[in-house]
Design an enzyme around this catalytic site. Structure first.
Site, PDB file in Angstrom:
ATOM      1  N   SER A  74       0.847  -1.193   0.000  1.00 52.74           N
ATOM      2  CA  SER A  74       0.000   0.000   0.000  1.00 52.74           C
ATOM      3  C   SER A  74       0.877   1.236   0.000  1.00 52.74           C
ATOM      4  O   SER A  74       2.063   1.189   0.314  1.00 52.74           O
ATOM      5  CB  SER A  74      -0.900   0.019   1.237  1.00 52.74           C
ATOM      6  OG  SER A  74      -0.170   0.436   2.385  1.00 52.74           O
ATOM      7  N   ASP A  75       0.295   2.371  -0.361  1.00 57.01           N
ATOM      8  CA  ASP A  75       0.976   3.634  -0.122  1.00 57.01           C
ATOM      9  C   ASP A  75       0.836   3.974   1.357  1.00 57.01           C
ATOM     10  O   ASP A  75       0.134   3.291   2.111  1.00 57.01           O
ATOM     11  CB  ASP A  75       0.414   4.741  -1.011  1.00 57.01           C
ATOM     12  CG  ASP A  75       1.450   5.822  -1.296  1.00 57.01           C
ATOM     13  OD1 ASP A  75       2.388   5.989  -0.497  1.00 57.01           O
ATOM     14  OD2 ASP A  75       1.319   6.519  -2.325  1.00 57.01           O
ATOM     15  N   TYR A  76       1.481   5.024   1.763  1.00 59.18           N
ATOM     16  CA  TYR A  76       1.596   5.412   3.170  1.00 59.18           C
ATOM     17  C   TYR A  76       0.217   5.567   3.821  1.00 59.18           C
ATOM     18  O   TYR A  76      -0.504   6.500   3.522  1.00 59.18           O
ATOM     19  CB  TYR A  76       2.355   6.737   3.238  1.00 59.18           C
ATOM     20  CG  TYR A  76       3.163   6.990   4.481  1.00 59.18           C
ATOM     21  CD1 TYR A  76       2.555   7.164   5.715  1.00 59.18           C
ATOM     22  CD2 TYR A  76       4.541   7.081   4.412  1.00 59.18           C
ATOM     23  CE1 TYR A  76       3.311   7.423   6.838  1.00 59.18           C
ATOM     24  CE2 TYR A  76       5.311   7.345   5.543  1.00 59.18           C
ATOM     25  CZ  TYR A  76       4.690   7.510   6.754  1.00 59.18           C
ATOM     26  OH  TYR A  76       5.444   7.770   7.875  1.00 59.18           O
ATOM     27  N   THR A  77      -0.159   4.631   4.683  1.00 65.76           N
ATOM     28  CA  THR A  77      -1.443   4.582   5.412  1.00 65.76           C
ATOM     29  C   THR A  77      -2.660   4.593   4.493  1.00 65.76           C
ATOM     30  O   THR A  77      -3.748   4.954   4.922  1.00 65.76           O
ATOM     31  CB  THR A  77      -1.565   5.739   6.445  1.00 65.76           C
ATOM     32  OG1 THR A  77      -1.636   7.005   5.773  1.00 65.76           O
ATOM     33  CG2 THR A  77      -0.409   5.740   7.420  1.00 65.76           C
ATOM     34  N   SER A  78      -2.507   4.162   3.240  1.00 64.13           N
ATOM     35  CA  SER A  78      -3.659   4.218   2.326  1.00 64.13           C
ATOM     36  C   SER A  78      -4.736   3.202   2.691  1.00 64.13           C
ATOM     37  O   SER A  78      -5.898   3.366   2.294  1.00 64.13           O
ATOM     38  CB  SER A  78      -3.219   4.028   0.873  1.00 64.13           C
ATOM     39  OG  SER A  78      -2.710   2.738   0.629  1.00 64.13           O
TER      40      SER A  78
END
Length: 759
Positions: free
Chosen positions: A283-287
């Site tokens: 995932s992207d950062y906290t997505s």
């Protein structure tokens, strides 16, 4: 001939058997390891964390890192660098967790590690795939010397809206060029051997369509037809997958109303089933967590949705770590879902050779040998010079003579803090070469250089506060704007030529740096206006992470050189071009608009039923009342100190069948007074099709070096594959009919021929 055929077949069979053996050994190893893992340890492999205090890439940091690593609850980590620190962290996993499974160590190595290259948008402007691949290879060598072997790059999002700050991180607006750059960067990072201590696993991002955020506002929604997805936005991701990229990162935006991080069609049906991707998805950062704000449920719900969609690793949010066990108990996910994701992460570690030697990237002798060497800096200097785009050069004011007096002014003329550009978290701005320093290095004793700041990047302290999150980028001088301007005008009066270095601060573009105004800040516009009034030749060196609306500056300046944010060797590279040590050869990979009202503006737009012919306004045609349809500078545009003439465009056949190859040739002559490079560009238009097609599409390019007076015949090959597109039913087809071929120096290429394609 039979012997050759049999030999090739035998070699192919042997290679196939070797690959099968490797895969069998990998499967056997991973299966045996997983048979000893607890459910908690399997979920732990899906957890990617950052301890904070290292390389800043986001606003959230993980807690209790050491305890989680020892408990086997961490699969990867980022924000740590240096062979000793990485070894220390890896030791916690290998020697103090129950099973000793090594961790992945990642980072955002976007355009170089310590040796910072131009921003990716600038690098793409070189149109030099070998050079781009070389910069990625050098970045991998440096990063692995510091213990980092998993890279969150390349970003391959197609971007046609310069309001979006992250255009700086990609290769521009074109799917064909973007695909070629994506492949080059994956090859550069990963090399031929992913287990080598000098290569690193690449991550193509952001899957998918992130570059089409509505209103150019970061993290915003995306809504487009599947046909546009497949033809215009998805090709670079697929190109990276075809090049063997090891990891894919999901994007923040939604796709067809479902956030990409939890979109099964995107991450499984398309990426794995259709494209055959066999790596892992992060995932992207906290997505994952951010899907709550999208309106898809609480953390447990969105975590389960993401896992079942095909997401394998959760970056920082720890939704997987804290909720998957409960979701399994409640039947919302299966143990097979967890096992599949865990296996993919472990396979990546196997391919990197971590199980064989978890400390292979922790050689303490490497940093001094491999990082910030003279060789690396020389490559950065070359890459920067090749990325610059000469936008204007009246009266041949450039290249500058190494005599007389130069007034060097502008807020970016002596600003080390802004040379590296956005997303250079591993670089040190203070090691960069400022423009003033570079010009002094190159000018020699025959040139007198006078320097004045002239203006602040912006006079607005509230705006500056937003930009200076990662350090001083906009520094508002204690002196008044009037005093700064007077100083610049005073030295300009004593000069033979004025060089003004203006543009954006590095963090005026990049993530969370969208703008609705594409003009230079008023403080700098005022400086340019007053400098132009002196009547002296005025050379504007413009720096930015995006296309700017430079209509006024284009009218006032004698010459303009677009240098993006050039990286650690900025000043030396700019001096190389200004004084003619290198003849600029860069070409734009994003269209420069006349004003923000034209946005989105890109060359490969579809035909309309009421096209405006030429620039003259015609009622009831597709146009504007207040500005022409044409951009200020088109895609592919870029001047040289020399001149190139195109002639004798020729096609090998008038009728092309699906089994044939069309040979396209053109004569290119350097008719000017300098040796130089030219990017020869080939475009195609499908004149009649089952769906509306773009007015022109890039289908080939070659960067060619010619001595002055030299002529070369440049050849391209076109096949049915280059003519194919996704139709209304998302079938990739090449349809019979007439096609135009254009060859020239930019997307307004004038030479053209017509041929007929027959299926």
């Amino acid at each position: 001939m039979k012997k050759i055929v049999y030999l090739i077949a035998a070699v192919s069979l042997m290679v196939s058997c070797q690959q099968q053996t490797v895969e069998t050994e990998q499967d056997r190893f991973v299966s045996e390891l997983m048979s000893r893992m607890t459910l908690e340890e399997k979920i732990g492999q899906l957890n990617l964390i950052t301890p904070g205090g290292g390389i800043p890439t986001g606003s959230v940091v993980s807690t209790g890192v050491e305890e989680k690593v020892k408990a086997g609850k961490v699969g990867g980590i980022f924000g740590i660098y240096g062979p000793e620190k990485v070894r220390q962290a890896q030791t916690l996993a290998v020697e103090e967790s129950r099973l000793g499974i090594p961790m992945l160590f990642g980072s955002d190595i976007i355009h170089g590690y310590k040796t910072t290259f131009p921003i990716p948008l600038g690098l793409s402007g070189s149109w030099d795939l070998e050079l781009i691949e070389e910069t990625a290879r050098m970045a991998a060598k440096e990063a692995t010397a510091d213990g980092i072997f998993w890279n969150f790059s390349p970003m391959v999002d197609i971007a046609r809206d310069p309001r979006w700050g992250r255009v700086a991180e990609g290769a521009g607006e074109d799917a064909y060029l973007g695909s070629q750059v994506a492949k080059a960067m994956v090859r550069g990072y990963q090399g031929d051997d992913l287990g080598s201590s000098t290569t690193m696993m690449a991550t193509v991002k952001h899957m998918a369509l992130y570059g089409a955020s509505e209103a150019g506002r970061d993290y915003n929604t995306v809504d487009m037809s599947r046909q546009r997805m497949f033809n215009d936005y998805l090709p670079p991701y697929k190109a990276a997958v075809d090049a063997g990229v090891g990891c894919v990162m999901s994007s923040f935006n939604d796709v067809d109303g479902i956030p990409a991080t939890g979109n099964k069609w995107l991450l499984t049906d398309l990426l794995r089933s259709q494209w055959g991707f066999d790596g892992f998805v992060v995932s992207d950062y906290t997505s994952v967590n951010e899907m709550i704000a999208h309106g898809l449920g609480d953390l447990q719900a969105v975590s389960a949705l993401s896992l079942k969609a095909g997401l394998d690793m959760d970056m920082v949010g720890e939704g997987f770590l804290t909720t998957l066990e409960k979701s399994l108990e409640e039947g919302k996910i299966s143990e097979e879902d967890i096992n599949t994701a865990c296996r993919r992460v472990l396979e990546a570690k196997y391919k990197l050779g971590l199980f064989e030697d978890p400390y292979r990237y922790n050689d303490i002798t490497r940093p001094v040998k491999d990082i910030l060497t003279e060789e690396n800096r020389a490559l950065a200097r070359k890459a920067a010079a090749h990325s610059f785009v000469l936008l204007k050069n009246e009266k041949e004011v450039l290249p500058l003579e190494k005599t007389g007096t130069i007034a060097l002014v502008g807020p970016l003329a002596n600003s080390k803090n802004n040379m590296l550009g956005t997303w250079a978290p591993t670089g040190n701005p203070q090691l960069s070469i400022a423009v003033l320093e570079g010009i002094k290095n190159a000018a020699g004793k025959g040139v007198r250089i006078l320097h004045a700041k002239g203006a602040n990047i912006s006079d607005d302290p509230e705006f500056a506060k937003k930009i200076n999150v990662f350090g001083p980028r906009i520094e508002i001088d204690e002196r008044s704007p009037e005093t700064l301007l007077k100083e610049a005008l005073a030295i300009s009066a004593r000069a033979d030529v004025i060089v003004a270095v203006v543009g954006e601060a590095s963090e005026m573009s990049g993530e969370s740096s969208s703008r609705t105004n594409l003009l230079l800040p008023e403080s700098q516009k005022r400086l340019v206006r007053e400098l132009a009034k002196t009547g002296k030749p005025l050379v504007l060196v413009t720096m930015s992470g995006r296309p700017l609306a430079l209509v006024e500056e284009n009218e006032l300046a004698t010459a303009m050189l677009q240098t993006w944010h050039p990286g650690i060797e900025a000043g030396n590279a700019i001096a190389d071009v200004l004084f003619g040590a290198y003849n600029p050869s860069g070409k734009l990979t994003m269209t420069f608009p006349r004003n923000v009202g034209q946005v989105p503006i890109y060359y490969s737009h579809r035909a309309t039923g009421r096209p405006q012919e030429g620039d003259e306004f015609t009622k009831f045609k597709s146009n504007y009342l207040d500005v022409s349809n044409t951009p200020l500078f088109p895609f592919g545009y870029g001047l040289s100190y020399t001149d190139f003439e195109y002639k004798n465009l020729s096609l090998s056949v008038d009728v092309l069948t699906a089994a044939e190859v069309l040979d396209v040739s053109v004569e290119l002559t350097n008719t000017g007074d300098y040796d130089g490079e030219e990017v020869v560009q080939l475009y195609v238009r499908d004149l009649v099709a089952s769906v509306t097609r773009p007015v022109k599409e890039l289908k080939g390019f070659k960067k060619v070096w010619l001595k002055k007076g030299e002529t070369k015949t440049i050849r391209f090959k076109l096949t049915a594959d280059e003519l194919a597109f996704y139709n209304f039913n998302l079938e990739r087809v090449a349809e019979s009919g007439e096609f135009q071929v254009f060859v020239g120096a930019d997307s307004n290429a004038a030479l053209q021929q017509v041929f007929t394609f027959v299926e």
